[in-house]
Design an enzyme around this catalytic site. Structure first.
Site, mmCIF file in Angstrom:
data_model
loop_
_atom_site.group_PDB
_atom_site.id
_atom_site.type_symbol
_atom_site.label_atom_id
_atom_site.label_comp_id
_atom_site.label_asym_id
_atom_site.label_seq_id
_atom_site.Cartn_x
_atom_site.Cartn_y
_atom_site.Cartn_z
ATOM 1 N N ASN A 7 0.858 -1.187 0.000
ATOM 2 C CA ASN A 7 0.000 0.000 0.000
ATOM 3 C C ASN A 7 0.900 1.244 0.000
ATOM 4 O O ASN A 7 1.744 1.398 0.882
ATOM 5 C CB ASN A 7 -0.892 -0.042 1.244
ATOM 6 C CG ASN A 7 -1.806 1.159 1.342
ATOM 7 O OD1 ASN A 7 -1.375 2.295 1.180
ATOM 8 N ND2 ASN A 7 -3.069 0.927 1.637
ATOM 9 N N ASP A 9 -0.125 4.508 -0.009
ATOM 10 C CA ASP A 9 -0.797 5.748 0.430
ATOM 11 C C ASP A 9 0.147 6.705 1.160
ATOM 12 O O ASP A 9 0.078 7.919 0.987
ATOM 13 C CB ASP A 9 -1.950 5.421 1.395
ATOM 14 C CG ASP A 9 -3.103 4.715 0.721
ATOM 15 O OD1 ASP A 9 -3.120 4.629 -0.522
ATOM 16 O OD2 ASP A 9 -3.996 4.233 1.450
ATOM 17 N N HIS A 10 1.016 6.128 2.009
ATOM 18 C CA HIS A 10 1.806 7.019 2.872
ATOM 19 C C HIS A 10 2.926 7.735 2.142
ATOM 20 O O HIS A 10 3.467 8.709 2.666
ATOM 21 C CB HIS A 10 2.309 6.267 4.099
ATOM 22 C CG HIS A 10 1.171 5.922 5.018
ATOM 23 N ND1 HIS A 10 0.239 6.856 5.396
ATOM 24 C CD2 HIS A 10 0.792 4.775 5.591
ATOM 25 C CE1 HIS A 10 -0.661 6.277 6.164
ATOM 26 N NE2 HIS A 10 -0.359 5.011 6.292
ATOM 27 N N ARG A 18 3.539 18.803 2.214
ATOM 28 C CA ARG A 18 4.023 20.072 1.661
ATOM 29 C C ARG A 18 3.215 20.528 0.449
ATOM 30 O O ARG A 18 3.554 21.536 -0.161
ATOM 31 C CB ARG A 18 5.498 19.938 1.274
ATOM 32 C CG ARG A 18 6.430 19.889 2.458
ATOM 33 C CD ARG A 18 6.473 21.266 3.122
ATOM 34 N NE ARG A 18 7.176 21.231 4.383
ATOM 35 C CZ ARG A 18 8.459 21.585 4.547
ATOM 36 N NH1 ARG A 18 9.158 21.946 3.514
ATOM 37 N NH2 ARG A 18 9.004 21.556 5.737
ATOM 38 N N HIS A 43 -5.612 3.825 -1.703
ATOM 39 C CA HIS A 43 -6.959 4.160 -1.229
ATOM 40 C C HIS A 43 -7.281 5.586 -1.676
ATOM 41 O O HIS A 43 -6.660 6.533 -1.204
ATOM 42 C CB HIS A 43 -6.971 4.050 0.305
ATOM 43 C CG HIS A 43 -8.317 4.269 0.929
ATOM 44 N ND1 HIS A 43 -8.555 4.087 2.280
ATOM 45 C CD2 HIS A 43 -9.513 4.659 0.406
ATOM 46 C CE1 HIS A 43 -9.822 4.345 2.549
ATOM 47 N NE2 HIS A 43 -10.422 4.712 1.431
ATOM 48 N N ARG A 45 -9.434 8.298 -1.136
ATOM 49 C CA ARG A 45 -10.427 8.706 -0.133
ATOM 50 C C ARG A 45 -11.243 9.879 -0.653
ATOM 51 O O ARG A 45 -10.773 10.669 -1.473
ATOM 52 C CB ARG A 45 -9.728 9.107 1.172
ATOM 53 C CG ARG A 45 -9.007 7.962 1.856
ATOM 54 C CD ARG A 45 -8.441 8.399 3.193
ATOM 55 N NE ARG A 45 -9.492 8.535 4.170
ATOM 56 C CZ ARG A 45 -9.736 7.649 5.146
ATOM 57 N NH1 ARG A 45 -8.973 6.589 5.286
ATOM 58 N NH2 ARG A 45 -10.721 7.846 5.987
ATOM 59 N N ARG A 49 -6.978 12.902 0.971
ATOM 60 C CA ARG A 49 -5.932 13.343 1.900
ATOM 61 C C ARG A 49 -4.542 12.837 1.522
ATOM 62 O O ARG A 49 -3.549 13.358 1.964
ATOM 63 C CB ARG A 49 -6.267 12.942 3.333
ATOM 64 C CG ARG A 49 -6.175 11.470 3.579
ATOM 65 C CD ARG A 49 -6.324 11.148 5.050
ATOM 66 N NE ARG A 49 -7.673 11.392 5.531
ATOM 67 C CZ ARG A 49 -8.187 10.781 6.601
ATOM 68 N NH1 ARG A 49 -7.443 9.940 7.297
ATOM 69 N NH2 ARG A 49 -9.413 11.011 6.981
ATOM 70 N N GLU A 70 -8.536 0.617 -3.218
ATOM 71 C CA GLU A 70 -9.349 0.589 -1.994
ATOM 72 C C GLU A 70 -10.296 1.767 -2.050
ATOM 73 O O GLU A 70 -9.869 2.881 -2.374
ATOM 74 C CB GLU A 70 -8.435 0.811 -0.791
ATOM 75 C CG GLU A 70 -8.176 -0.387 0.032
ATOM 76 C CD GLU A 70 -7.319 0.000 1.218
ATOM 77 O OE1 GLU A 70 -7.632 0.972 1.915
ATOM 78 O OE2 GLU A 70 -6.324 -0.689 1.425
ATOM 79 N N THR A 101 -8.358 3.589 8.145
ATOM 80 C CA THR A 101 -9.537 2.713 8.213
ATOM 81 C C THR A 101 -9.557 2.033 9.583
ATOM 82 O O THR A 101 -8.577 1.425 9.986
ATOM 83 C CB THR A 101 -9.457 1.658 7.093
ATOM 84 O OG1 THR A 101 -9.093 2.309 5.885
ATOM 85 C CG2 THR A 101 -10.789 0.967 6.910
ATOM 86 N N GLU A 151 -10.793 -9.563 2.587
ATOM 87 C CA GLU A 151 -9.573 -9.153 3.294
ATOM 88 C C GLU A 151 -9.929 -9.047 4.764
ATOM 89 O O GLU A 151 -10.775 -8.233 5.152
ATOM 90 C CB GLU A 151 -9.066 -7.800 2.771
ATOM 91 C CG GLU A 151 -7.813 -7.363 3.550
ATOM 92 C CD GLU A 151 -7.229 -6.026 3.085
ATOM 93 O OE1 GLU A 151 -7.504 -5.591 1.956
ATOM 94 O OE2 GLU A 151 -6.492 -5.422 3.890
ATOM 95 N N HIS A 191 -3.883 -4.581 7.747
ATOM 96 C CA HIS A 191 -4.043 -3.445 8.664
ATOM 97 C C HIS A 191 -3.193 -3.629 9.909
ATOM 98 O O HIS A 191 -3.365 -4.595 10.649
ATOM 99 C CB HIS A 191 -5.492 -3.179 9.064
ATOM 100 C CG HIS A 191 -5.702 -1.714 9.268
ATOM 101 N ND1 HIS A 191 -5.344 -1.073 10.424
ATOM 102 C CD2 HIS A 191 -6.140 -0.753 8.424
ATOM 103 C CE1 HIS A 191 -5.584 0.223 10.284
ATOM 104 N NE2 HIS A 191 -6.054 0.439 9.082
ATOM 105 N N GLY A 192 -2.247 -2.710 10.066
ATOM 106 C CA GLY A 192 -1.398 -2.716 11.262
ATOM 107 C C GLY A 192 -0.333 -3.793 11.268
ATOM 108 O O GLY A 192 0.323 -4.011 12.295
HETATM 109 N N1 PXP Z 1 -5.897 -3.000 4.163
HETATM 110 C C1 PXP Z 1 -6.827 -2.021 4.226
HETATM 111 C C2 PXP Z 1 -8.217 -2.347 3.821
HETATM 112 C C3 PXP Z 1 -6.490 -0.721 4.657
HETATM 113 O O1 PXP Z 1 -7.429 0.241 4.710
HETATM 114 C C4 PXP Z 1 -5.148 -0.433 4.994
HETATM 115 C C5 PXP Z 1 -4.756 0.947 5.396
HETATM 116 O O2 PXP Z 1 -4.887 1.810 4.323
HETATM 117 C C6 PXP Z 1 -4.211 -1.486 4.895
HETATM 118 C C7 PXP Z 1 -4.617 -2.757 4.508
HETATM 119 C C8 PXP Z 1 -2.774 -1.279 5.218
HETATM 120 O O3 PXP Z 1 -2.657 -0.957 6.581
HETATM 121 P P1 PXP Z 1 -1.262 -0.481 7.148
HETATM 122 O O4 PXP Z 1 -0.950 0.846 6.517
HETATM 123 O O5 PXP Z 1 -1.506 -0.384 8.617
HETATM 124 O O6 PXP Z 1 -0.244 -1.528 6.774
#
Ligand code: PXP
Length: 244
Positions: A7, A9-10, A18, A43, A45, A49, A70, A101, A151, A191-192
């Protein structure tokens, strides 16, 4: 063992800090694929963001493995998915005020709505995954709605502190994964998850893939994205870090 979807996103979260053009999540997707990821997850959103519309369109051009979009099941985002045509959409719940999420989707509460949505998505030859709690009612609802994949939300497992809570959550995830797979669903998890807690999850034989973002991008700050992805791939596939 399982495979890794990354993923990104970050990477976009850092860019948005910035409001500029770097770092670019598209470059991150390319590096993650070269390092062994079997899929790229982003994702889009409602509040944009991190990932934005331009990112999703470019990712569709660039990603060679599998693009997993996502998304919340809102008309605006569904329309974008139908234009972009990712390989897979993962339907997640979304609240504006959440940091990320926070839990699984309640498919059981709106089976008719989701059945209709899956039909429309399948018409575009896109696979559908529901991000749900490891709960048989939710798995039954996902099956009824026609999902291809579930998932399983691993956030409660990831946040568990005592050994007993960790064991309880692992058992819940393993039971749900077995039930979903026996009923014909592909099972992924996310997640996590991080470099420490991922190993017991990929030890669950019914889980074929994990989706990981935050831990990989965090490690990449120190060791680079290529190495961070390679190390996670090795943990996910073999249960250990790569040999030097
Ligand atoms: N799966 C889903 C459905 C999520 O929403 C996220 C977070 O965007 C992740 C996996 C990945 O989670 P993490 O960034 O904590 O690894």
């Amino acid at each position: 063992m399982a495979e890794l979807a990354v993923n990104i996103d970050h990477i976009a979260t850092i860019r948005e800090a910035r409001g500029g053009i770097e770092p670019d999540p598209i470059a991150g997707a390319v590096i993650a694929e070269l390092a062994g990821a079997v899929g790229i997850v982003c994702h889009l959103r409602e509040d944009r963001r991190h990932i934005n519309d331009r990112d999703v369109r470019l990712l569709r051009e660039v990603v060679k493995t599998k693009l997993d979009l996502e998304m919340a099941a809102t008309p605006e985002i569904i329309e974008i998915a139908f234009e972009v045509l990712p390989d897979l959409v993962t339907i997640v719940p979304e609240r504006r005020e959440e940091l990320t999420t926070e839990g699984g989707l309640d498919v059981a509460a709106r089976v008719e709505f989701y059945t209709n949505l899956v039909e429309r998505i399948h018409d575009k030859e896109i696979e559908v995954s529901f991000f749900i709690e490891p709960d048989t009612d939710q798995i039954d609802a996902a099956l009824e709605a026609g999902a291809d994949i579930v998932e399983l939300h691993t956030g409660i497992y990831a946040n568990a502190r005592s050994a007993e809570d960790v064991r309880t959550e692992l058992e819940r995830l393993a039971g749900a994964a077995a039930y979903a797979r026996q009923n014909g669903l592909r099972v992924t998890a996310g997640h996590g998850l991080n470099y420490i807690n991922v190993v017991p999850i990929v030890g669950i034989p019914d889980i074929v893939e994990v989706s990981i973002g935050h831990a990989i991008i965090s490690r990449a700050v120190f060791v680079g994205l290529d190495r961070a992805v390679r190390e996670m791939c090795s943990l996910v596939r073999h249960g250990c870090l790569p040999h030097k």
